[in-house]
Design a protein around this motif. Structure first.
Motif, PDB file in Angstrom:
ATOM      1  N   ASP A 258       0.841  -1.190   0.000  1.00 22.37           N
ATOM      2  CA  ASP A 258       0.000   0.000   0.000  1.00 22.37           C
ATOM      3  C   ASP A 258       0.882   1.248   0.000  1.00 22.37           C
TER       4      ASP A 258
ATOM      5  N   GLU B  18       1.519  -0.102  -4.897  1.00 24.47           N
ATOM      6  CA  GLU B  18       0.423   0.813  -5.214  1.00 24.47           C
ATOM      7  C   GLU B  18       1.037   2.202  -5.382  1.00 24.47           C
TER       8      GLU B  18
ATOM      9  N   THR C 179       0.826  -0.245 -10.256  1.00 23.54           N
ATOM     10  CA  THR C 179      -0.623  -0.426 -10.288  1.00 23.54           C
ATOM     11  C   THR C 179      -1.217   0.546 -11.296  1.00 23.54           C
TER      12      THR C 179
ATOM     13  N   THR D 183     -10.507  -0.040  -7.685  1.00 19.97           N
ATOM     14  CA  THR D 183      -9.791  -0.386  -6.456  1.00 19.97           C
ATOM     15  C   THR D 183     -10.821  -0.463  -5.331  1.00 19.97           C
TER      16      THR D 183
END
Length: 490
Positions: free
Chosen positions: A248, A296, A317, A349
Motif C-alpha cells: 500500500d 500501489e 498499479t 480499487t
C-alpha cells in the motif's frame, strides 16, 4: 470485545477469519463442551442468515464473540504429540514478536485496547512490570499465541490448496501503509515509530484541507540504526504463506507526509527515507520467498520513482479510470497497447465504486447523498454522465461494445480492455464479477456509510454466500470473456 487482529498488527492475521470447524481439535469436543459448541454454531448460522436474507451489515464483533467462546472450548482439548511439537516449533520460530503480540492481546483484556492508558509500567514491553505480567497472564498469553498459530496453519493450507489448483502465485497479501497507534505493533516497536506524529497527505486538488490518517510513521533514523530489522521481520511474516505482496502506498519508501499531533494536515511536512535501503530490504525478502511484489504507486509520483521501482522488479498499479493521455486535449483514454507492462492492471480499487456504479448513475447519486460532491448537483450529474459516455464510446471504438449493450456487457468490455494491455497481471474485482453496485469503502465517510461491512451482492442487491459466488453464471461468463481476450479469441 474487538478482535485482536490486523488493526493491532500487520504481521499476524486476524483470528476472526479462522474456520473453527477446521481446527483439528474441534472434532474432539464432547459432553457439555460439544453441546455448547453446537449452540454457538447455530448462532453463527443465524448471523449469516441475517446478512444473506435481510442484507444486514456484517457484524464482526458479534462473529468474534461467538468464535472466541468456541475457540476457548477447543483450546482445552489436549494437542496430540505431533501437534504439540508443531505448536512449540512455531512459537520458538516467531520468538519475541509473537510473545509481545500475545501479551498485548492478554493485557487488552485486562486494561483496555489503548496501551497508552495502561498502568505506567506496562506501557514499556521491556519493563520489569511487563515481565511480571508475562508470567501472571501466562494462560491468556498461551491462548492468543495458539490462535495466531491456528491462523498461520490455515493460511498455509490455503496457499497449498491454491498452488495445487494451478495458481502460480496463490495468495497475495497486503501490507498496509501503517498500523493503529493503540495496537500491539505500535506498543512493541515504540522506538521505531515517531511518537506524536501521524501519516497524511498535503492539501491538493482533491482535498483542500489535506489528510490526516492517524497512523504513526516509521522513524527513518531508528530503522537505519536497527539495520531495518523491524521492516525485514514484518515482511518475512507476511511472506510466510504468500506468493505475492501488495505494498500500500509504495511511495512511502521514498517519503511520507508527517502531521504533528493536534496540527492541521496543512502544517505537516515531507520526511524522506533511505529508499535504496528500504527497497533493498523489500527486494531481498521477496527474493528469498520467491514472491512477486506489487506497489500501489497511484497519485502524485516524484520523477524517477517509477523507474526505480521497475528497475528492482516491482510491479506498479494501473487503474482503468486513471489511465489517460493527460498531455492531449480532452485527455482521451490511453490505448491498451500504450499501458506499461510492469503493472497490475485493474478496472477499480477498493476505494472506488464498482464498474456497474461507475458506468451507471448510482455512484454519483450516492456521493451526492453523502455530501461528498461540492457545487451544483445537476452539474455533477452531467459531468458523471459525460465521463460514462466517453468510456462507452472508447470501448465501442475498440470493438468491445455494441450500441445496444446492457450493463453486463459494459462491465465485460472494461475487463476485455484490460486484457488487451501488456500488463503482467490483471485484477478482477469480485463485486464486478457479479454486478454489485455498492462500493466496499467510501473514503471520507465513517458513520455515514457502512464501510467494509457490506456483503458482496448481485446486480439486484441480493447478498451472495460463497457457494453462490462460485456458481454465479455472470462470474463464469466474465472470466471466460477475459480468458478469450488473453488468448486472442476475443
Amino acid at each position: 470485545g474487538k478482535t485482536p487482529g490486523n488493526t493491532a498488527t500487520r504481521r499476524y492475521c486476524d483470528p476472526v477469519h479462522l474456520r473453527v470447524e477446521d481446527v483439528p481439535e474441534f472434532r474432539y469436543l464432547d459432553g457439555a463442551a460439544a453441546e455448547r459448541a453446537a449452540v454457538l454454531v447455530a448462532r453463527a448460522g443465524e448471523l449469516r442468515d441475517g446478512v444473506l436474507r435481510h442484507d444486514r451489515p456484517i457484524d464482526r464483533d458479534a462473529v468474534w464473540a461467538l468464535k472466541r467462546e468456541a475457540l476457548e472450548l477447543v483450546h482445552r482439548v489436549p494437542l496430540t504429540p505431533g501437534r504439540a511439537a508443531a505448536h512449540a516449533a512455531y512459537r520458538d520460530g516467531q520468538g519475541r514478536a509473537l510473545a509481545d503480540h500475545a501479551l498485548w492481546c492478554a493485557l487488552t483484556e485486562r486494561h483496555g485496547p489503548d496501551w497508552r492508558g495502561w498502568p505506567a509500567g506496562l506501557r514499556d514491553p521491556a519493563s520489569a512490570d511487563t515481565a511480571r505480567a508475562r508470567d501472571e497472564h501466562r494462560a491468556r498469553v498461551d491462548f492468543h499465541a495458539w490462535l495466531t498459530w491456528l491462523t498461520d496453519e490455515q493460511l498455509a493450507t490455503a496457499q497449498r490448496t491454491a498452488r495445487a489448483a494451478g495458481m502460480d502465485i496463490g495468495l497475495v497479501h497486503d501490507l498496509a501503509l501503517g498500523v493503529h497507534p493503540d495496537g500491539s505493533e505500535a506498543w512493541a516497536h515504540q522506538g521505531a515509530l515517531a511518537a506524536g506524529m501521524s501519516i497524511g497527505a498535503p492539501p491538493d486538488a482533491f482535498n483542500a484541507r489535506g489528510q490526516d490518517w492517524g497512523l504513526p510513521p516509521w522513524r527513518p533514523d531508528a530503522l537505519a540504526a536497527a539495520g531495518y530489522a523491524p521492516y525485514r521481520e514484518l515482511l518475512d511474516g507476511l511472506l510466510r504463506h504468500a506468493g505475492g505482496l501488495r505494498i500500500d502506498h509504495v511511495l512511502s519508501h521514498f517519503r511520507l507526509w508527517w502531521v504533528p499531533e493536534g496540527a492541521s494536515p496543512a502544517d505537516g511536512t515531507y520526511v524522506h527515507y533511505d529508499a535504496r535501503a528500504m527497497l533493498g530490504t523489500l527486494a531481498l525478502a521477496a527474493q528469498r520467498s520467491g514472491a512477486v511484489v506489487i506497489g500501489e504507486d497511484l497519485g502524485t509520483v516524484e520523477p524517477g520513482v517509477r523507474e526505480e521501482l521497475s528497475g528492482r522488479g516491482l510491479l506498479g498499479t494501473s487503474v482503468l479510470w486513471f489511465e489517460r493521455e493527460y498531455d492531449k486535449p480532452g485527455e482521451p483514454a490511453l490505448p491498451p497497447w500504450r499501458w506499461r507492462a510492469g503493472a497490475l492492471a485493474t478496472v477499480s480499487t477498493h476505494d472506488l465504486p464498482p464498474a456497474a456504479a461507475r458506468l451507471g448513475e448510482s455512484d454519483i447519486e450516492l456521493r451526492l447523498r453523502l455530501g461528498l460532491v461540492e457545487g451544483d448537483p445537476e452539474t455533477a450529474r452531467a459531468a458523471a454522465r459525460a465521463e460514462t459516455e466517453d468510456w462507452l464510446a472508447t470501448f465501442a471504438r475498440h470493438g468491445l461494445l455494441s450500441q445496444d449493450a446492457g450493463e453486463e456487457d459494459r462491465i465485460t468490455a472494461a475487463y476485455r480492455y484490460l486484457a488487451r494491455t501488456p500488463a503482467r497481471l490483471i485484477g478482477l474485482w469480485l463485486p464486478d464479477l457479479v454486478g454489485d453496485r455498492r462500493p466496499q469503502n467510501v473514503p471520507g465517510t465513517w458513520r455515514e456509510y457502512p464501510n467494509w461491512r457490506l456483503p458482496v451482492s448481485d446486480a439486484d442487491g441480493r447478498p451472495l454466500a460463497l457457494e453462490q459466488l462460485v456458481a454465479s453464471p455472470r462470474l463464469a461468463a466474465l472470466t471466460a470473456a477475459v480468458r478469450a481476450e488473453l488468448d486472442g479469441r476475443g
